[in-house]
Design a protein around this motif. Structure first.
Motif: not given
Length: 509
Positions: A128-132, A135
């Protein structure tokens, strides 16, 4: 004055002796502890099977407690957001092991939200965009030597179950240890045929196998093993995990432990809606897993078969063929079994039409080679080739009607004549274009020639098909040239006739 000096000397000597005694006692105590730890470690890392029962191997309990507390990360992967028992399961584990390291893996945000202790880590593994990447990388969050996967809804009553699993994993012959909490459990061996896109489960009576089927289980592995898998946390878990480990020849030891050591928790999916949702999710996960791992066919222990490839209403599993070599050949695989099954059905449909209407026909090219070598379609073929008399075409309603435009028969097969000559083609369906080629031949000066179409078998003497012979093909006996080997020798070297795989290797070059 002299007496005072003497007393001072005595006091100094006494204190010195006391200090030396204290140092000696400390040294002996540390040496004993070090020796005990070394012995414990030696016992732990060099466990032998001299005991009457491997499950009863003697290992220092103190060292086992240290390993469980500091060297194991507990991972929850097998649970559902809409109906789970995670809070109670985590609490049960923490009651037994207060400082245990716990990770909960999730594909998406957990909702309803779980009210968990802040020390429990939740790792979202879907992009997701918030999850590199860091992570999402589960193994980067694990700092311990061992990982123990726990199913949802478990209750821990004794640390002994963990000790038994650790003891078993110390054996050199053991890579994976499993404990089933459910009453229904089964050990399977797994046969993976990558070339044929096939996965087969085989019943195994032993407690050493490839795959443990159980709704609730505990799985202990060394962290380094997970690095060798393509996706250790793939859903459905642990099915996808066991399939990957079985491919790498890792065996699972299924331990039998007392029911007093661990118990099932709350019963899940008790209402109709949740039960249906779980069943549908499981089907979708299996389908997605098979797509990722490259399986089109799954054979269960009762010989029932699940297909995860193409159907009559879906395109075939491979795209346009370039230079007569399908993509899967370059990948080191053969025709996907669903495509091969579609080809077999199309072949049966065409051959039954030719037989029933008494058309004079014969197998050609690699179809004849497959019949000669193995009595079936070559496992990497994507079409069947048949030759027939041009003057017999009108005997078949479907062939004659397709001469002007494609037509669909009563069984959904598509009959058509191609524009570049008297080549007819029968397709599995409008969408799935697996097909049988029908080349029409005319007789000129004792020579059969294909009508205005360039093919390998475009010219041969009439004596090869006067009279025709019979050969086994797709579980039937069908027409073929009368001297099959001699006929094949016109177009293939002997080494390819006797070993068609060599022909495949030459074609790829």
């Amino acid at each position: 004055m002299r007496l005072r000096v003497t007393l001072n000397k005595c006091t100094t000597i006494t204190l010195t002796l006391i200090n030396l005694l204290i140092l000696y006692l400390l040294w002996t105590t540390q040496s004993a502890n070090k020796l005990q730890y070394t012995q414990d470690l030696r016992i732990t890392t060099n466990v032998t099977t001299t005991a009457h029962d491997e499950n009863e191997l003697i290992i220092s309990k103190n060292l086992m407690y240290k390993i469980i507390k500091k060297d194991i990360t507990f991972v929850f992967r097998q649970y559902e957001n809409y109906d789970n028992d995670l809070i109670a399961s985590v609490a049960s584990l923490r009651n037994m092991l207060p400082n245990s390291q716990i990770i909960i893996l999730t594909d998406r945000f957990i909702y309803p939200v779980l009210k968990l202790n802040a020390t429990i880590k939740i790792v979202k593994i879907m992009p997701s965009l918030e999850n590199n990447y860091d992570q999402r990388n589960v193994l980067s969050h694990v700092k311990t030597k061992y990982i123990m996967f726990l199913s949802d809804s478990l209750r821990f009553t004794s640390v002994q179950v963990f000790i038994k699993m650790i003891q078993q994993l110390q054996l050199k012959s053991t890579q994976i240890v499993s404990v089933s909490v459910a009453l229904s459990k089964q050990c399977y061996n797994v046969n993976i045929d990558v070339k044929r896109w096939t996965l087969q489960f085989i019943n195994q009576s032993s407690n050493i196998c490839d795959y443990v089927e159980s709704d609730r289980q505990m799985i202990l592995v060394k962290k380094k093993l997970l690095h060798s898998l393509t996706d250790a946390f793939m859903q459905p878990f642990p099915a996808a995990f066991y399939i990957q480990t079985s491919y790498l020849k890792y065996k699972v030891k299924l331990l039998d432990v007392s029911d007093n050591l661990i118990k099932p928790g709350r019963k899940l999916f008790t209402n109709v809606q949740n039960s249906w949702k779980y069943e549908q999710l499981n089907k979708d996960r299996w389908k997605d897993m098979c797509k990722k791992l490259g399986f089109k066919k799954i054979i269960h222990v009762d010989n029932s078969t699940d297909w995860f490839g193409c159907r009559k209403n879906t395109p075939r599993c491979f795209g346009t063929v370039v230079n007569k070599i399908p993509q899967y050949i370059y990948e080191g695989k053969w025709t996907p079994p669903c495509c091969l099954n579609a080809l077999r059905q199309t072949g049966v449909r065409v051959l039954s039409e030719l037989e029933n209407k008494k058309l004079r026909y014969w197998l050609l090219d690699t179809s004849l080679l497959g019949a000669f070598h193995m009595g079936d379609i070559l496992p990497w073929s994507y079409h069947i080739d048949i030759g027939l008399y041009r003057e017999d075409v009108d005997k078949s309603e479907w062939l004659s009607r397709s001469a002007t435009s494609p037509i669909t028969d009563d069984e959904g097969f598509i009959w058509e004549r191609l524009n570049n000559g008297h080549l007819y083609r029968v397709q599995f369906s409008h969408v799935n274009r697996i097909h049988v080629n029908l080349y029409t031949y005319t007789l000129t000066n004792n020579t059969f020639m294909v009508s205005r179409y360039n093919t390998t078998f475009n010219k041969f003497y009439s004596s090869f098909i006067k009279p025709l012979s019979r050969i086994k093909f797709i579980d039937y006996y069908v027409s073929a040239p009368n001297n099959i080997r001699h006929f094949l020798q016109l177009f293939f070297p002997n080494k390819h006739i006797d070993d068609p795989v060599k022909l495949l290797n030459v074609t790829k070059k």
